[in-house]
Design a protein around this motif. Structure first.
Motif, PDB file in Angstrom:
ATOM      1  N   LEU A   1      31.554  28.462  34.114  1.00 45.63           N
ATOM      2  CA  LEU A   1      32.746  28.470  33.702  1.00 45.63           C
ATOM      3  C   LEU A   1      34.156  28.578  34.311  1.00 45.63           C
ATOM      4  N   GLU A   2      35.095  28.478  34.489  1.00 52.28           N
ATOM      5  CA  GLU A   2      36.180  28.973  35.200  1.00 52.28           C
ATOM      6  C   GLU A   2      37.945  29.122  34.463  1.00 52.28           C
ATOM      7  N   THR A   3      39.071  29.977  33.993  1.00 55.90           N
ATOM      8  CA  THR A   3      39.362  29.268  32.968  1.00 55.90           C
ATOM      9  C   THR A   3      40.634  28.780  34.502  1.00 55.90           C
ATOM     10  N   SER A   4      42.237  28.152  33.427  1.00 60.76           N
ATOM     11  CA  SER A   4      42.816  27.305  34.301  1.00 60.76           C
ATOM     12  C   SER A   4      43.838  28.633  33.922  1.00 60.76           C
ATOM     13  N   GLU A   5      45.016  27.931  35.289  1.00 55.43           N
ATOM     14  CA  GLU A   5      46.424  28.426  35.356  1.00 55.43           C
ATOM     15  C   GLU A   5      47.345  29.312  34.004  1.00 55.43           C
TER      16      GLU A   5
ATOM     17  N   GLY B   1      34.117  31.044  37.580  1.00 57.24           N
ATOM     18  CA  GLY B   1      34.945  30.332  38.983  1.00 57.24           C
ATOM     19  C   GLY B   1      36.068  32.012  39.030  1.00 57.24           C
ATOM     20  N   ARG B   2      36.613  32.153  40.287  1.00 55.00           N
ATOM     21  CA  ARG B   2      37.123  32.938  40.423  1.00 55.00           C
ATOM     22  C   ARG B   2      38.571  33.037  39.833  1.00 55.00           C
ATOM     23  N   PRO B   3      38.815  33.597  38.821  1.00 53.47           N
ATOM     24  CA  PRO B   3      40.059  33.615  38.010  1.00 53.47           C
ATOM     25  C   PRO B   3      41.922  33.575  38.197  1.00 53.47           C
ATOM     26  N   LYS B   4      42.289  32.484  38.162  1.00 53.17           N
ATOM     27  CA  LYS B   4      43.817  32.038  38.504  1.00 53.17           C
ATOM     28  C   LYS B   4      43.706  33.593  37.721  1.00 53.17           C
ATOM     29  N   THR B   5      44.993  34.068  38.877  1.00 51.67           N
ATOM     30  CA  THR B   5      45.678  35.842  38.122  1.00 51.67           C
ATOM     31  C   THR B   5      47.368  35.768  38.132  1.00 51.67           C
ATOM     32  N   TRP B   6      48.104  34.576  38.385  1.00 52.05           N
ATOM     33  CA  TRP B   6      49.373  34.560  38.381  1.00 52.05           C
ATOM     34  C   TRP B   6      49.861  33.135  37.762  1.00 52.05           C
ATOM     35  N   SER B   7      50.730  32.875  37.108  1.00 49.65           N
ATOM     36  CA  SER B   7      51.336  31.323  37.422  1.00 49.65           C
ATOM     37  C   SER B   7      52.306  31.835  37.087  1.00 49.65           C
ATOM     38  N   PHE B   8      53.590  30.146  37.194  1.00 49.84           N
ATOM     39  CA  PHE B   8      55.227  30.675  37.054  1.00 49.84           C
ATOM     40  C   PHE B   8      55.580  31.075  35.949  1.00 49.84           C
ATOM     41  N   GLU B   9      54.928  30.607  34.437  1.00 49.74           N
ATOM     42  CA  GLU B   9      55.505  31.112  33.907  1.00 49.74           C
ATOM     43  C   GLU B   9      54.826  32.841  33.197  1.00 49.74           C
ATOM     44  N   ARG B  10      53.596  33.042  34.326  1.00 49.39           N
ATOM     45  CA  ARG B  10      53.571  34.747  34.475  1.00 49.39           C
ATOM     46  C   ARG B  10      53.073  35.335  35.731  1.00 49.39           C
ATOM     47  N   PRO B  11      54.141  35.874  36.352  1.00 48.21           N
ATOM     48  CA  PRO B  11      54.076  36.022  37.707  1.00 48.21           C
ATOM     49  C   PRO B  11      53.699  37.648  38.088  1.00 48.21           C
ATOM     50  N   LEU B  12      52.531  37.709  37.587  1.00 46.52           N
ATOM     51  CA  LEU B  12      51.852  39.707  36.873  1.00 46.52           C
ATOM     52  C   LEU B  12      51.756  39.975  38.883  1.00 46.52           C
ATOM     53  N   ASP B  13      51.877  41.168  38.727  1.00 45.48           N
ATOM     54  CA  ASP B  13      51.876  41.770  40.019  1.00 45.48           C
ATOM     55  C   ASP B  13      50.680  42.142  40.695  1.00 45.48           C
ATOM     56  N   ALA B  14      50.820  42.842  41.333  1.00 42.68           N
ATOM     57  CA  ALA B  14      49.079  43.063  41.912  1.00 42.68           C
ATOM     58  C   ALA B  14      48.252  44.158  40.849  1.00 42.68           C
ATOM     59  N   GLY B  15      48.844  44.551  40.259  1.00 37.52           N
ATOM     60  CA  GLY B  15      47.857  45.392  39.682  1.00 37.52           C
ATOM     61  C   GLY B  15      47.358  44.663  38.102  1.00 37.52           C
ATOM     62  N   ALA B  16      48.989  44.109  37.440  1.00 36.28           N
ATOM     63  CA  ALA B  16      48.608  43.136  36.387  1.00 36.28           C
ATOM     64  C   ALA B  16      47.535  42.357  36.915  1.00 36.28           C
ATOM     65  N   ARG B  17      47.655  42.093  37.743  1.00 34.35           N
ATOM     66  CA  ARG B  17      46.272  40.844  38.761  1.00 34.35           C
ATOM     67  C   ARG B  17      44.869  41.053  38.554  1.00 34.35           C
ATOM     68  N   ALA B  18      44.867  42.746  38.733  1.00 27.69           N
ATOM     69  CA  ALA B  18      43.696  43.380  38.851  1.00 27.69           C
ATOM     70  C   ALA B  18      43.128  43.643  37.803  1.00 27.69           C
ATOM     71  N   ARG B  19      44.011  43.504  36.881  1.00 32.56           N
ATOM     72  CA  ARG B  19      43.391  44.160  35.364  1.00 32.56           C
ATOM     73  C   ARG B  19      43.557  43.231  34.337  1.00 32.56           C
ATOM     74  N   TYR B  20      43.837  42.134  35.132  1.00 28.61           N
ATOM     75  CA  TYR B  20      43.419  40.790  34.259  1.00 28.61           C
ATOM     76  C   TYR B  20      42.296  40.191  34.773  1.00 28.61           C
ATOM     77  N   ALA B  21      41.855  41.166  36.060  1.00 23.12           N
ATOM     78  CA  ALA B  21      40.299  39.616  36.129  1.00 23.12           C
ATOM     79  C   ALA B  21      39.224  40.777  35.797  1.00 23.12           C
ATOM     80  N   ALA B  22      39.727  42.464  35.706  1.00 23.02           N
ATOM     81  CA  ALA B  22      38.513  42.657  35.233  1.00 23.02           C
ATOM     82  C   ALA B  22      38.268  42.422  34.011  1.00 23.02           C
ATOM     83  N   GLU B  23      39.074  42.660  32.841  1.00 27.14           N
ATOM     84  CA  GLU B  23      39.098  42.635  31.861  1.00 27.14           C
ATOM     85  C   GLU B  23      38.672  41.373  31.400  1.00 27.14           C
TER      86      GLU B  23
END
Length: 347
Positions: free
Chosen positions: A239-243, A273-295
């Motif tokens: 399983l993996e998730t998209s942008e 799969g390694r989750p996508k953590t950034w997109s043009f619609e949601r340009p997360l900063d480094a901290g938010a990207r790490a939280r997204y992956a952890a969640e």
């Protein structure tokens, strides 16, 4: 359900179909498409063949006709999707299963192409999750060597192939509309390896799964998901998730609903799969990207604890919406060796 069989492989010099079974990406972004075609010729020694709907928006019936033409042509030895999309589920009802079953070929696609990969699985044909023309072959700079090695092995080989963690990965995308994108290599970050959960056994089985969002749609449509959960007994779930960055609650609920259907417990191992953590619609900063992956990881563990408590899980496997990207056989053999921390596939 019988185990899918591997279709015959192409050799250098063969013709391969290039289709747009979902979004007609080449009509909007011709640059990565043209670059991908050029690399199919120069780096893989193949002759790409386009079809009427490859570069234009087309109806589901027209796209199905191109799929039929590609599979039925004896001179075409493999089929590549240009990119994903969001409506391939509407194409499946127009497909002729017997025509495709009689003309098995390797199909390469991911994202929305999960629908067609599921269809091939149910038709008895091994497909290949990954290797799209615009994203992998049309990558700015060059095809990543990690991606190229996996794609080449999947395309031409039938041997066992050991998957490895990527030495680096890309988080932030480049805009295909900007000229500067095509003059520089994508920005990369050091690889982080895989994360293992309950890695105390060896599991070997055929693979099934794909992009989680598309899988959820198939579950809702009750289309290509087998009604008898026993069809997946002993399979390896991937399983993996998209942008689109589905929230952790959506990931958990989809897995929970698979559990309630009796599906999740059938899989003794899950490659996430390694989750996508950034997109043009949601340009997360480094901290938010790490939280997204952890969640997301926590959501997966919460669902498996409830519905598949014995399952082994491998996180951050570099497949799906990743760069670089491993190609995984869809319906092919996957071996997950927990004690050795190794994953291998048969292409």
């Amino acid at each position: 359900m019988s185990i899918p069989v591997y279709p015959p492989k192409p050799v250098a010099g063969d013709r391969v179909a290039v289709l747009s079974p979902s979004f007609a990406g080449p009509a909007v972004f011709p640059r990565p498409h043209e670059l991908g075609l050029e690399r199919l010729v120069k780096e893989f020694g193949l002759e790409p063949v386009e079809y009427p709907s490859t570069r234009r928006a087309a109806t589901p019936r027209e796209r199905a006709a191109d799929i039929h033409a590609a599979f039925a042509d004896p001179a075409v030895k493999a089929v590549f999707s240009t990119i994903g999309g969001d409506d391939q589920i509407t194409v499946l009802p127009h497909l002729d299963r017997e025509l495709i079953r009689a003309n098995p070929k390797p199909f390469f696609g991911m994202s929305d192409n999960t629908s067609l990969l599921m269809y091939l699985w149910n038709t008895g044909i091994v497909g290949y999750h990954g290797g799209t023309v615009m994203t992998v072959l049309g990558r700015p700079g060059a095809v990543h060597p990690f991606s190229a090695d996996s794609l080449r092995a999947a395309l031409f080989g039938s041997q066992e192939y050991e998957l490895r963690p990527a030495p680096e990965f890309r988080t932030i995308d480049q805009d295909w509309r900007e000229a500067d994108t095509w003059t520089t290599e994508p920005p990369m970050e050091p690889g982080t390896g895989w994360g293992w959960h309950q890695a105390d056994r060896v599991v070997e089985g055929v693979s099934w799964g794909g992009c989680l969002e598309i899988l959820a749609w198939q579950l809702m449509a009750d289309s290509e998901v087998q009604r008898d959960p026993a069809a997946y007994e002993g399979c390896v779930l991937m399983l993996e998730t998209s942008e689109e960055l589905p929230p952790a609650t959506e990931v958990f609920r989809t897995l929970r609903n698979m559990g309630e259907r009796g599906l999740l417990a059938r899989f003794p191992a899950l490659l996430m799969g390694r989750p996508k953590t950034w997109s043009f619609e949601r340009p997360l900063d480094a901290g938010a990207r790490a939280r997204y992956a952890a969640e997301q990881r926590e959501a997966v563990l919460r669902a498996t604890a409830a519905y598949a408590p014995e399952a082994m899980v491998v996180f951050d496997v570099d497949f799906g919406h990743t760069d670089p990207q491993l190609v995984l056989p869809y319906g092919g053999t996957v071996r997950v060796d927990g004690p050795a921390r190794r994953v291998s596939v048969r292409y």
